[in-house]
Structures are given as C-alpha cells and as structure tokens.
Design an enzyme around this catalytic site. Structure first.
Site, mmCIF file in Angstrom:
data_model
loop_
_atom_site.group_PDB
_atom_site.id
_atom_site.type_symbol
_atom_site.label_atom_id
_atom_site.label_comp_id
_atom_site.label_asym_id
_atom_site.label_seq_id
_atom_site.Cartn_x
_atom_site.Cartn_y
_atom_site.Cartn_z
ATOM 1 N N HIS A 70 0.855 -1.205 0.000
ATOM 2 C CA HIS A 70 0.000 0.000 0.000
ATOM 3 C C HIS A 70 0.883 1.244 0.000
ATOM 4 O O HIS A 70 1.512 1.566 0.994
ATOM 5 C CB HIS A 70 -0.867 -0.034 1.274
ATOM 6 N N GLU A 199 -12.886 6.574 17.081
ATOM 7 C CA GLU A 199 -13.411 7.252 18.267
ATOM 8 C C GLU A 199 -14.743 6.628 18.678
ATOM 9 O O GLU A 199 -15.497 6.111 17.869
ATOM 10 C CB GLU A 199 -13.654 8.746 17.993
HETATM 11 N N1 LIG Z 1 -9.748 8.813 13.847
HETATM 12 C C1 LIG Z 1 -10.360 8.534 12.700
HETATM 13 N N2 LIG Z 1 -9.610 8.271 11.621
HETATM 14 C C2 LIG Z 1 -10.232 7.979 10.482
HETATM 15 N N3 LIG Z 1 -9.707 7.681 9.263
HETATM 16 C C3 LIG Z 1 -10.733 7.471 8.455
HETATM 17 I I1 LIG Z 1 -10.487 6.989 6.471
HETATM 18 N N4 LIG Z 1 -11.931 7.618 9.065
HETATM 19 C C4 LIG Z 1 -11.628 7.935 10.372
HETATM 20 C C5 LIG Z 1 -12.419 8.209 11.518
HETATM 21 O O1 LIG Z 1 -13.649 8.183 11.520
HETATM 22 N N5 LIG Z 1 -11.724 8.508 12.660
#
Ligand SMILES: Nc1nc2[nH]c(I)nc2c(=O)[nH]1
Length: 277
Positions: A70, A199
């Site tokens: 990746h 979160e």
């Molecule tokens: N912390 C956090 N990082 C992310 N990266 C992605 I793509 N979506 C999210 C998200 O909803 N929260």
C-alpha cells in the site's frame, strides 16, 4: 545513520535521504511535496510525468509499508504546469508511504517524510488524508480544506526546547489559492486522535465541543514538523465516513475504502489543479 538512535540528528537523516532520492531519481531539487492519504492515491498520475519511482524502504529513515504494497513508493513527478522553454520544470515529490503515529515507530519516522521533502528543496507540502466528518452535510467523498488542527496525541515531533509558532499553520494563502480552483470547498478543523481504534461517539461529540469538524489519525504531527522545517502547508481531508455516532450506522472499513475510491477522480483532479497553480 540510524533514525531510531536518540544520538542521531533526525535532520542529518533527512539530508541523507534527500541525497539518496536525488541520486535515485536524477532530480536534484523537488519544489513541492505531497503526502497522499486514503483516497488520494490517484492524484499522482494527474500531476504530470513520473520521472522515477523508488521503493520507500530503500531510502534511509523510511519504513517498509505497514500495509503490504500500500503506497510503498516515493515518486518524482515532473509537473505539467510549465510551457516548454518557460525555464526549469518543477518537480513534485510524492510520498506514498506515510508512517502513522499509531504504528508506535516513534515520532521521528512520522516526521521523516516532510523533513526529507524540505531537505530535497521543497518549499511547500500538501498533506492529505482520509478522515471522519462531524458535519452531516459532508457526505463520504467530500474534500475539505484543513483550516487548523487540534492535536490530541499528547505527542510532538519536536525534540528539546524547540518552541515553534503554529499560527496560520495551514496556510491561508494556499487555502485561498485552492478556492480559486474550487470555490465550493468546505473548511474545517482537523482533530488528530492517536488511534488505531476509531473514536467512540462520546469522543466524537467531545471533538465537536472542542471545535473540531474532522477526526483522523495523521497529519497534525507532520504539519508541526513541516512548519519547523520551514515548509508552507496545505492540508486537505477527504471525508470518507461520518464520524462515529454522527450517523446511526457503525463504521465499516469497506465503506471507507469504497468512498475513497469513488471520490478519487474528482479530488485527484482538484489536487492536480491546485498544485499546478
Ligand atoms: N480517527 C479517525 N480516523 C479515520 N480515518 C478514516 I479513512 N476515518 C476515520 C475516523 O472516523 N476517525
């Protein structure tokens, strides 16, 4: 030079990495650097002609990719923004491999890419990422200009008594420039959580109370290091999902990947147009 040895100067490692990249690409100076986060991978091809592509782990200080295959390369791209004969063409350094703080490889490896870009001659860095949105109107696939950040990692890429000012960290000049390309671009405050977990709904509500609009796991530490290195910064988030609790559906990684892929062509064209300005 061992980037993980506290006795090593991380800027010396960046100088060495920049020298290796100049040799490997045949390009002595790169004028702008881009860090391409989730969903932004397609932008590189629209910037101009790829002059060289180097496996990132072959350059000192860069790690092997966290996710096999990746974005594990560093690309040198001749920008298509000059007419022939209008002086030297500009080159972009596209850092496909970003080390996230949640990988626990230390803040030096998180900051190494932007430090290397500065050592390679870049004056500007574009930091992009995929993130969660707190604004319901920002559907998955919405690009958002980062106006400022709230760093909830409790960490800093800076070592020792390096008191760096972070006013206008996400250059208002470059945000204005971006809006000349797309005047409908939204703006928001990016909140970096440590991750790698997403979160909770309560933490998303907290981020909103604190004045955040976007939640992610990258970018803010890189931006601080970029400011210390003297780079002008443009930050662009791609909302790939509604942050937890904003919509009733649970987060699905597949949706995140799909939203990024679907938005690819539009946001890549946007980024190429901004960099070409
Ligand atoms: N912390 C956090 N990082 C992310 N990266 C992605 I793509 N979506 C999210 C998200 O909803 N929260």
């Amino acid at each position: 030079l061992d980037i993980d040895d506290p006795a090593t100067d991380p800027f010396a490692v960046a100088q060495e990495a920049a020298a290796q990249l100049a040799r490997a690409t045949g390009v002595a100076r790169h004028d702008v650097a881009l860090v391409l986060g989730s969903g932004w991978g397609g932008a590189a091809d629209l910037l101009g002609e790829t002059v060289a592509e180097v496996p990132a782990h072959e350059i000192t200080g860069f790690s092997a990719p966290a996710v096999a295959g990746h974005g594990a390369t560093i690309r040198s791209i001749r920008l298509a923004d000059r007419e022939e004969g209008d002086g030297e063409p500009r080159h972009a350094l596209v850092l496909g491999s970003r080390t996230h703080y949640y990988e626990n490889k230390g803040v030096r490896r998180v900051a190494h890419g932007v430090r290397t870009a500065a050592a390679a001659g870049a004056r500007t860095v574009v930091l992009t990422n995929g993130c969660g949105g707190l604004v319901p109107e920002w559907a998955p696939g919405t690009p958002v200009l980062i106006s400022d950040h709230i760093n909830l990692t409790a960490a800093s890429p800076l070592e020792g008594a390096t008191f760096v000012d972070l006013t206008d960290l996400y250059s208002s000049r470059l945000r204005d420039l971006a809006r000349t390309v797309d005047d409908s671009l939204a703006e928001g405050v990016y909140v970096q959580f440590r991750g790698p977990h997403y979160e909770t709904p309560a933490e998303v509500r907290m981020a909103g109370v604190l004045g955040g609009h976007l939640v992610g796991m990258s970018t803010s530490l890189e931006a601080i290091a970029a400011r210390q290195a003297g780079l002008e910064i443009l930050g662009l988030s791609l909302v790939t999902n509604a942050a937890a609790g904003i919509s009733p559906d649970p987060l699905s990684h597949e949706e995140v990947i799909e939203a990024g892929r679907a938005a690819g062509p539009r946001i890549s064209a946007l980024l190429a147009a901004i960099v070409g300005k």
